[in-house]
Design a protein around this motif. Structure first.
Motif, PDB file in Angstrom:
ATOM      1  N   ASP A  56       0.777  -1.236   0.000  1.00  0.00           N
ATOM      2  CA  ASP A  56       0.000   0.000   0.000  1.00  0.00           C
ATOM      3  C   ASP A  56       0.813   1.292   0.000  1.00  0.00           C
ATOM      4  O   ASP A  56       0.249   2.369  -0.120  1.00  0.00           O
ATOM      5  CB  ASP A  56      -0.974   0.011   1.179  1.00  0.00           C
ATOM      6  CG  ASP A  56      -0.286  -0.202   2.520  1.00  0.00           C
ATOM      7  OD1 ASP A  56       0.944  -0.390   2.551  1.00  0.00           O
ATOM      8  OD2 ASP A  56      -0.995  -0.205   3.551  1.00  0.00           O
ATOM      9  N   ALA A  57       2.139   1.206   0.054  1.00  0.00           N
ATOM     10  CA  ALA A  57       2.974   2.416   0.146  1.00  0.00           C
ATOM     11  C   ALA A  57       2.772   3.343  -1.052  1.00  0.00           C
ATOM     12  O   ALA A  57       2.698   4.565  -0.893  1.00  0.00           O
ATOM     13  CB  ALA A  57       4.443   2.048   0.294  1.00  0.00           C
ATOM     14  N   TRP A  58       2.674   2.792  -2.244  1.00  0.00           N
ATOM     15  CA  TRP A  58       2.495   3.626  -3.446  1.00  0.00           C
ATOM     16  C   TRP A  58       1.209   4.442  -3.334  1.00  0.00           C
ATOM     17  O   TRP A  58       1.187   5.616  -3.701  1.00  0.00           O
ATOM     18  CB  TRP A  58       2.478   2.770  -4.712  1.00  0.00           C
ATOM     19  CG  TRP A  58       1.274   1.895  -4.840  1.00  0.00           C
ATOM     20  CD1 TRP A  58       1.143   0.611  -4.392  1.00  0.00           C
ATOM     21  CD2 TRP A  58       0.016   2.246  -5.423  1.00  0.00           C
ATOM     22  NE1 TRP A  58      -0.126   0.142  -4.659  1.00  0.00           N
ATOM     23  CE2 TRP A  58      -0.839   1.121  -5.299  1.00  0.00           C
ATOM     24  CE3 TRP A  58      -0.490   3.389  -6.039  1.00  0.00           C
ATOM     25  CZ2 TRP A  58      -2.155   1.114  -5.761  1.00  0.00           C
ATOM     26  CZ3 TRP A  58      -1.805   3.388  -6.502  1.00  0.00           C
ATOM     27  CH2 TRP A  58      -2.617   2.244  -6.366  1.00  0.00           C
ATOM     28  N   LEU A  60      -0.491   5.238  -0.509  1.00  0.00           N
ATOM     29  CA  LEU A  60      -0.458   6.178   0.615  1.00  0.00           C
ATOM     30  C   LEU A  60       0.363   7.423   0.301  1.00  0.00           C
ATOM     31  O   LEU A  60       0.212   8.447   0.968  1.00  0.00           O
ATOM     32  CB  LEU A  60       0.077   5.478   1.868  1.00  0.00           C
ATOM     33  CG  LEU A  60      -0.843   4.391   2.415  1.00  0.00           C
ATOM     34  CD1 LEU A  60      -0.140   3.608   3.522  1.00  0.00           C
ATOM     35  CD2 LEU A  60      -2.153   4.980   2.904  1.00  0.00           C
ATOM     36  N   ALA A  61       1.195   7.371  -0.735  1.00  0.00           N
ATOM     37  CA  ALA A  61       1.984   8.527  -1.149  1.00  0.00           C
ATOM     38  C   ALA A  61       1.162   9.506  -1.988  1.00  0.00           C
ATOM     39  O   ALA A  61       1.636  10.598  -2.303  1.00  0.00           O
ATOM     40  CB  ALA A  61       3.209   8.057  -1.936  1.00  0.00           C
ATOM     41  N   ILE A  62      -0.068   9.148  -2.322  1.00  0.00           N
ATOM     42  CA  ILE A  62      -0.924   9.966  -3.166  1.00  0.00           C
ATOM     43  C   ILE A  62      -1.871  10.791  -2.299  1.00  0.00           C
ATOM     44  O   ILE A  62      -2.495  10.269  -1.372  1.00  0.00           O
ATOM     45  CB  ILE A  62      -1.724   9.077  -4.150  1.00  0.00           C
ATOM     46  CG1 ILE A  62      -0.751   8.327  -5.063  1.00  0.00           C
ATOM     47  CG2 ILE A  62      -2.728   9.902  -4.942  1.00  0.00           C
ATOM     48  CD1 ILE A  62      -1.409   7.267  -5.913  1.00  0.00           C
ATOM     49  N   GLU A  63      -1.984  12.075  -2.639  1.00  0.00           N
ATOM     50  CA  GLU A  63      -2.895  12.958  -1.899  1.00  0.00           C
ATOM     51  C   GLU A  63      -4.320  12.425  -2.004  1.00  0.00           C
ATOM     52  O   GLU A  63      -4.770  12.005  -3.069  1.00  0.00           O
ATOM     53  CB  GLU A  63      -2.830  14.362  -2.476  1.00  0.00           C
ATOM     54  CG  GLU A  63      -3.640  15.364  -1.694  1.00  0.00           C
ATOM     55  CD  GLU A  63      -3.500  16.782  -2.228  1.00  0.00           C
ATOM     56  OE1 GLU A  63      -4.399  17.581  -1.931  1.00  0.00           O
ATOM     57  OE2 GLU A  63      -2.525  17.074  -2.928  1.00  0.00           O
TER      58      GLU A  63
END
Length: 109
Positions: A56-58, A60-63
């Motif tokens: 899920d890191a990719w 969670l990096a998105i506004e």
């Protein structure tokens, strides 16, 4: 927590027809299950997507995307896309595709 029928219709259309796919009212909205595993959901607060622990890191990096919270606890591997983020068709469809890819790795129930 109220349902968002418009978002439900959009997610339903994005999911399309798929063997083993079902929907069920849950969490104050509508959830979709694939082969009995919770896949994603829609409600007034946005869309939930099950990406799997460590996947899920990719997102969670998105506004506009945050961890799914159950009370005070963040649910690892689950994200919530805000209603505004859900309007991004490419992002919404990627979240759904990644959720399907993860759930496809789980044994059928």
């Amino acid at each position: 927590m109220a349902r968002d029928r418009e978002l439900e219709d959009i997610v339903r259309a994005d999911l399309g027809f798929r063997a083993g796919l079902s929907e069920k009212p849950m969490f104050g909205g509508l959830a979709w299950l694939l082969d009995g595993h919770l896949l994603c959901g829609a409600r007034k607060e946005g869309m939930l997507a099950r990406l799997g622990k460590g996947n899920d890191a990719w997102a969670l990096a998105i506004e506009g995307i945050a961890p799914m919270m159950m009370g005070e606890r963040a649910m690892e591997g689950w994200v919530r896309a805000s209603p505004e983020a859900c309007t991004d068709e490419t992002l919404r469809r990627r979240l759904i595709a990644e959720a399907i890819a993860f759930v496809d790795t789980l044994p059928p129930k």
